[in-house]
Structure formats: structure tokens, C-alpha cells
Design an enzyme around this catalytic site. Structure first.
Site, PDB file in Angstrom:
ATOM      1  CD1 TRP A 103      26.296 -45.207  70.506  1.00  0.00           C
ATOM      2  CD2 TRP A 103      26.802 -43.091  69.987  1.00  0.00           C
ATOM      3  NE1 TRP A 103      26.159 -45.062  69.149  1.00  0.00           N
ATOM      4  CE2 TRP A 103      26.458 -43.780  68.799  1.00  0.00           C
ATOM      5  CE3 TRP A 103      27.172 -41.749  69.902  1.00  0.00           C
ATOM      6  CZ2 TRP A 103      26.460 -43.165  67.543  1.00  0.00           C
ATOM      7  CZ3 TRP A 103      27.170 -41.133  68.654  1.00  0.00           C
ATOM      8  CH2 TRP A 103      26.817 -41.838  67.491  1.00  0.00           C
ATOM      9  CG  ASP A 172      22.490 -42.034  74.953  1.00  0.00           C
ATOM     10  OD1 ASP A 172      21.387 -42.135  74.386  1.00  0.00           O
ATOM     11  OD2 ASP A 172      23.574 -41.906  74.335  1.00  0.00           O
ATOM     12  CE  LYS A 196      21.252 -44.530  66.258  1.00  0.00           C
ATOM     13  NZ  LYS A 196      21.871 -43.876  67.357  1.00  0.00           N
TER      14      LYS A 196
END
Ligand SMILES: *Cc1c(COP(=O)(O)O)cnc(C)c1O
Length: 361
Positions: A103, A172, A196
Site C-alpha cells: 500500500w 495510512d 477493514k
């Protein structure tokens, strides 16, 4: 299985939600609190929805300990749009990026379209099995912020604690927001796609220090301008009402559990069970992350004899444990055990792993 025939769902995302939250949603589905409509059918300008979004923000602030000088936004476009949006809004020419997995790679690639994004650290040479000490890195004096990914969802590596480096940190936290207490004041901005560790897909939580709003360039597309979004209370256009409502229920649920200290304790117990199953398998299973960086949310592991991986996943499925296949980019297995994942499911998996190893050794 439970009374509702629910399986143990190890999905990396969208991930499992707390059963009491789903029950409340079911209760509200036709008629939210006497309004005569569901949350999906309400005007986003109605007094009912206003109360829902205001309560969601208040509970978010309470459970995460968000200081008053931070904005809480519920945006759309997922964490992936934040890769772009934060660069457009906050990167005044240059920013530093720390890359510890898949990511983070996407985040810097997106930022490069909007300025100079320096890759100040990349754990590639270690096959993304660790996080650096952020205090040991060389940063550019002209970088507007330092970006990092707290928990890399695919590689299962987590910094484990809030860094403090005297720079504006942009983080993040998509796959581990609220997995433990965290100090919002250490960050300039935190963002997390909801699906998530928070709620359903459809909204992205952004927690942003207010002074950053004054530095945003003029004439950004309004939907992509944090100031426009903040000034309108996330209601510049029709927001993802249902997703925001569900996140609100999750915040309430976390508060009812005793907040993030209690959540962390439970997560620690679950992760310990699973890592023990890997470590005590005489090499039948292998983990990925170096010990200090083992994620409590995403546990990638391999069967040393990879020929058995397919059978392992198949048998697990027959035993009510689903979504254990590793990410397509890395293979193997991955068990995602987010906040809402029940400890009895981790016990069941650990037991199954032991049995499977014994039968196939
Ligand atoms: C899943 C994930 C993303 C991407 O999220 P989307 O909402 O699908 O854009 C970004 N960062 C991390 C750490 C993730 O786990």
C-alpha cells in the site's frame, strides 16, 4: 457455528463486523428510531441524518481521543483516493514517503503525479518484513510531510506504536485504526478506508489537523478539497449515509467494550494464539514479518510445503473458516483478525492448523 450460521471470516477486506452492530442494523433496517424509513432512504439534510453523522463524529472523537483542533471527515473514494487527495492538498512541491509494503508503494506512486515524492526508505531489500525506526531516516527539509503506512495489510507488518519525529506525519491506518490506543496529536493527518477495521466499504475516515486547511492550494476540484469537505461537515454532496451510520454503530460498540485499551488486550490475545500456532509447528508453517513488527490484524503465513496450501485452504473452508488465501501478489495464506473477529475463531484456526500439520507431516 453461531445461531445465524455465520462462518469465521478471515477476509482482509471488506472484513468482519461486530455481531451486535449487525443486529442493531437489522433492528433499524425498515424503520430507524421511529422515523418510518431506513437510513438508506433519508435525506442527508434531514434532522435524523444530521443526528446520525453528528453522533458518529462525537463517538469517533470519544473512542479515538481526537483533539478539538482536528477535523473528522467521512469521505468517499476509499483510501486509494486519499493517496491522491492528500498529495493534491498537502504536498506543496515535495514530500517524503516511507515504504514498508504494497500500500505504501501505491501511495508514493500516486503522489509522484502531483510533485516530488521522495522514497526515503523502502523495505524492498528485506522483502517487506519490517518497519524502520522513523527517527533514523534522512528527510528533506523542504518536504511538507512524511507519509507512512502503519500496518501493511498484505505483508502483515506494523510499526506497533505511534512514532514521534518532530515532523508532520501523514499515516495510512486503513487496516489497523483503533486496533490499540493511539495518540492522534502525533499526526498531521490519519486516514482509513472503513472496510477493514471500522465499518462497511463506502466511506473513508480522515482525521486532519485544522491548521493544514490554511495551506491548501486554491481551485482544487471541490470534492477533492479538504477545506470544502471540512467546511461542509462532510456534506458537500450526498455522503455515503449508510456507511457513516454503520461506522457510528461501530464506534458506539467499541465504547461499550471499554474503549481501545480493552480492544488491544483482546487483539493481543488473538494474535498470540495465532503466532504461537505458527511458531510451535516445527517449521510446518512459517510467518512473514520480523518479530517486533508482527501485525495483530493481518497474519500472513505459508505452509513450508506449498503443495499443501490448496488443501489447507479447502479443508479450512469445509470447517467454516473462510478467506484464508493469501493476497494474489504474495501467495500463501493470510488470516485477517480485525477488531471484530471473535477469539473463538482464532482458537478454531489454531486448533485446525495443529491438526492439519499432524496429519500431513
Ligand atoms: C485496503 C487498503 C488500502 C486501499 O483501500 P481502498 O479503500 O480499497 O482504496 C490502502 N491502504 C491500506 C493500508 C489498505 O489496507
Amino acid at each position: 457455528m453461531s445461531a445465524y450460521d455465520r462462518v469465521y471470516n478471515f477476509s482482509a477486506g471488506p472484513g468482519v463486523l461486530p455481531v451486535p452492530v449487525l443486529e442493531q442494523a437489522r433492528e433499524d433496517i425498515l424503520n430507524w428510531q421511529g422515523s418510518g424509513t431506513s437510513v438508506m432512504e433519508m435525506s442527508h439534510r434531514s434532522k435524523e441524518f444530521t443526528s446520525i453523522i453528528e453522533q458518529a463524529e462525537a463517538d469517533c472523537r470519544a473512542v479515538y481521543g481526537v483533539p478539538d483542533n482536528y477535523k473528522v471527515l467521512f469521505l468517499q473514494g476509499g483510501a486509494s483516493l486519499q493517496f491522491t487527495m492528500l498529495a493534491m492538498n498537502l504536498m506543496h512541491g515535495e514530500a517524503d514517503y516511507v515504504t514498508t509494503g504494497s500500500w505504501g508503494k501505491k501511495a508514493i506512486a500516486s503522489a509522484k503525479l502531483h510533485g516530488t515524492a521522495n522514497n526515503v526508505y523502502d523495505a524492498k531489500e528485506f522483502n517487506y518484513d519490517r518497519c524502520p525506526d522513523l527517527n533514523s531516516l534522512d528527510y528533506s527539509d523542504s518536504a511538507s510531510f512524511v507519509h507512512f503506512t502503519m500496518n501493511e495489510t498484505i505483508q502483515g507488518v506494523d510499526y506497533g506504536a505511534d512514532p514521534s519525529i518532530g515532523k508532520d506525519l501523514v499515516c495510512d491506518m486503513s487496516s489497523n485504526i483503533g486496533c490499540r490506543p493511539f495518540d492522534v496529536s502525533k499526526y498531521a493527518m490519519i486516514y482509513a478506508g472503513a472496510q477493514k477495521n471500522l465499518g462497511p466499504a463506502g466511506t473513508t475516515l480522515v482525521i486532519l489537523r485544522e491548521d493544514l486547511l490554511d495551506r491548501i492550494p486554491e481551485n482544487l476540484p471541490p470534492m477533492l478539497d479538504y477545506k470544502v469537505q471540512a467546511d461542509s461537515g462532510s456534506l458537500y454532496n450526498t455522503p455515503p449515509c449508510w456507511a457513516i451510520y454503520m461506522c457510528g454503530l461501530v464506534f458506539k460498540h467499541l465504547l461499550s467494550l471499554g474503549g481501545l485499551e480493552a480492544v488491544e488486550k483482546n487483539n493481543r490475545a488473538k494474535a498470540d494464539l495465532l503466532y504461537s500456532a505458527i511458531d510451535n509447528s516445527n517449521g510446518f508453517y512459517g510467518g512473514h514479518a520480523q518479530l517486533p513488527f508482527r501485525s495483530t490484524m493481518n497474519v500472513p503465513f505459508v505452509l513450508t510445503n506449498d503443495d499443501l496450501t490448496g488443501e489447507f485452504i479447502k479443508e479450512a473452508g469445509e470447517n467454516g473458516m473462510i478467506q484464508l488465501k493469501g493476497h494474489r501478489s504474495v501467495g500463501g495464506c493470510r488470516a485477517s483478525i480485525y477488531n471484530a473477529f471473535p477469539i473463538d475463531g482464532v482458537e478454531a484456526l489454531a486448533q485446525f492448523m495443529g491438526d492439519f500439520a499432524q496429519r500431513n507431516s
